[in-house]
Design a protein around this motif. Structure first.
Motif, PDB file in Angstrom:
ATOM      1  N   TYR A  38       0.848  -1.195   0.000  1.00  0.00           N
ATOM      2  CA  TYR A  38       0.000   0.000   0.000  1.00  0.00           C
ATOM      3  C   TYR A  38       0.882   1.243   0.000  1.00  0.00           C
ATOM      4  N   GLY A  39       2.004   1.162   0.678  1.00  0.00           N
ATOM      5  CA  GLY A  39       2.979   2.243   0.656  1.00  0.00           C
ATOM      6  C   GLY A  39       3.985   2.030  -0.469  1.00  0.00           C
ATOM      7  N   PRO A  40       5.124   2.760  -0.432  1.00  0.00           N
ATOM      8  CA  PRO A  40       6.085   2.721  -1.539  1.00  0.00           C
ATOM      9  C   PRO A  40       6.795   1.371  -1.702  1.00  0.00           C
ATOM     10  N   ALA A  41       7.370   1.170  -2.873  1.00  0.00           N
ATOM     11  CA  ALA A  41       8.163  -0.030  -3.145  1.00  0.00           C
ATOM     12  C   ALA A  41       9.341  -0.089  -2.174  1.00  0.00           C
ATOM     13  N   PRO A  42       9.815  -1.313  -1.858  1.00  0.00           N
ATOM     14  CA  PRO A  42      10.889  -1.452  -0.858  1.00  0.00           C
ATOM     15  C   PRO A  42      12.106  -0.566  -1.137  1.00  0.00           C
ATOM     16  N   GLU A  43      12.510  -0.447  -2.406  1.00  0.00           N
ATOM     17  CA  GLU A  43      13.727   0.325  -2.702  1.00  0.00           C
ATOM     18  C   GLU A  43      13.530   1.833  -2.507  1.00  0.00           C
ATOM     19  N   ALA A  44      12.267   2.288  -2.438  1.00  0.00           N
ATOM     20  CA  ALA A  44      11.993   3.716  -2.212  1.00  0.00           C
ATOM     21  C   ALA A  44      11.459   3.967  -0.808  1.00  0.00           C
TER      22      ALA A  44
END
Length: 340
Positions: free
Chosen positions: A171-177
């Motif tokens: 639901y939140g940002p991609a792991p790398e971001a």
């Protein structure tokens, strides 16, 4: 009652309160302790956490059938996280899971182990499993280290946050971001008698430091970000704790329905708090938009780089660009975690 940790006798230890009663909040310099933790040097006394073991040949398939995560065939010394949900899908327990090949070790929030162990025990039926609350015999140490335990080392849980654990959803940002990508965190389970030797000559760090880094990483905590009606989607907790295509388990219908049909009723947000006052708002403080209460502060801390920060659970439709006010009178700028 919570027995106080033997490490509270350490010089400079200041006892914690609330959910972290029984261990040290800090040892005199919480901001320096945060830096030690980020550098992988300090160690946090978490001996107030509960420890539950599950043994027997059916342990993983059985836990799999009861909780939100894929646990069948979990390889030894591989860490994962799973939730026990109510029949309506609300978050009831959060389990940090690691199996050593013979025993599945669960570490849980302070005070929750007896209820969890009793519920698990009531669900055993004919299976070859044994459940034990071993919280009095084992203690947990937190470390800012990104390594699973190796063969011969104590059971070690490496926090998967914020990586996507298999077949799940963000639901939140991609792991790398994600701001949590920088946070390294693990929990090492040691016999209580071995606590001092397990700490060794490393510096002790208090829970205030660990909490500040958790909040900055947007990492939900049971009992802080959750209440009796929390569903995992509101906290972006599916990413590490929920497998979306496994078989039936208690609360699964709610997980699927909310995921497939839309948005959760509330959303987790990160708040930068105005630091000109010298006090942090209370946990549970109202969050206001104009004169309307739109949520509450669930965790707050003073961060060694970002100053005063907080997590808050807000009504979903709260304007995500609006500046908010935390009672009594603290201005707060929000960063969206779970979108509206």
């Amino acid at each position: 009652a919570m027995t106080a940790s033997p490490l509270l006798q350490t010089s400079g230890a200041v006892p914690g309160d609330g959910p972290d009663t029984g261990v040290a909040a800090h040892y005199g310099d919480p901001l320096r302790e945060q830096r030690l933790l980020t550098e992988g040097l300090g160690v946090v006394d978490l001996s107030h956490r509960g420890v539950v073991t599950v043994t027997g040949p059916d342990r993983l398939s059985w836990l799999h059938s009861l909780t939100s995560q894929q646990l069948v065939d979990l390889p030894p010394r591989t860490s994962t996280e799973t939730l026990v949900l109510t029949p309506k899908g609300h978050v009831e327990h959060a389990l940090h899971v690691v199996d050593d090949g013979e025993t599945t070790w669960l570490t849980v929030e302070p005070g929750t182990a007896p209820a969890l162990a009793a519920w698990l025990d009531s669900m055993r039926f004919m299976l070859r499993v044994e459940v034990a609350d071993v919280s009095d015999d084992y203690a947990v140490l937190g470390e800012g280290v990104a390594r699973e335990g190796a063969e011969g080392e104590p059971p070690t849980w490496l926090d998967p946050w914020p990586r996507l654990a298999g077949d799940s959803a963000l639901y939140g940002p991609a792991p790398e971001a994600h701001p949590g990508r920088e946070r390294r965190w693990r929990e090492v389970i040691v016999p209580v008698a071995d606590l001092p030797s397990a700490v060794g000559d490393r510096e002790l760090v208090g829970t205030w430091a660990a909490e500040a880094l958790r909040i900055a990483a947007w990492r939900p905590r049971l009992g802080a970000e959750t209440d009796h009606r929390t569903i995992a989607h509101e906290l972006d907790w599916l990413r590490t704790a929920v497998h979306l295509h496994k078989g039936c388990y208690r609360g699964q219908e709610t997980i699927a329905r909310v995921h497939n049909l839309g948005r959760p009723p509330r959303r987790l947000a990160f708040l930068h708090l105005d630091g000109s006052g010298h006090t942090l708002p209370d946990v549970g403080a109202d969050v206001l938009l104009g004169d309307k209460v739109v949520g509450r502060v669930t965790s707050r801390a003073r961060h060694h780089e970002d100053g005063p920060i907080a997590l808050a659970v807000l009504k979903r439709n709260t304007d995500d660009a609006a500046d908010l006010l935390v009672t009594p009178d603290v201005a707060a700028a929000q960063t969206v975690i779970v979108p509206r």
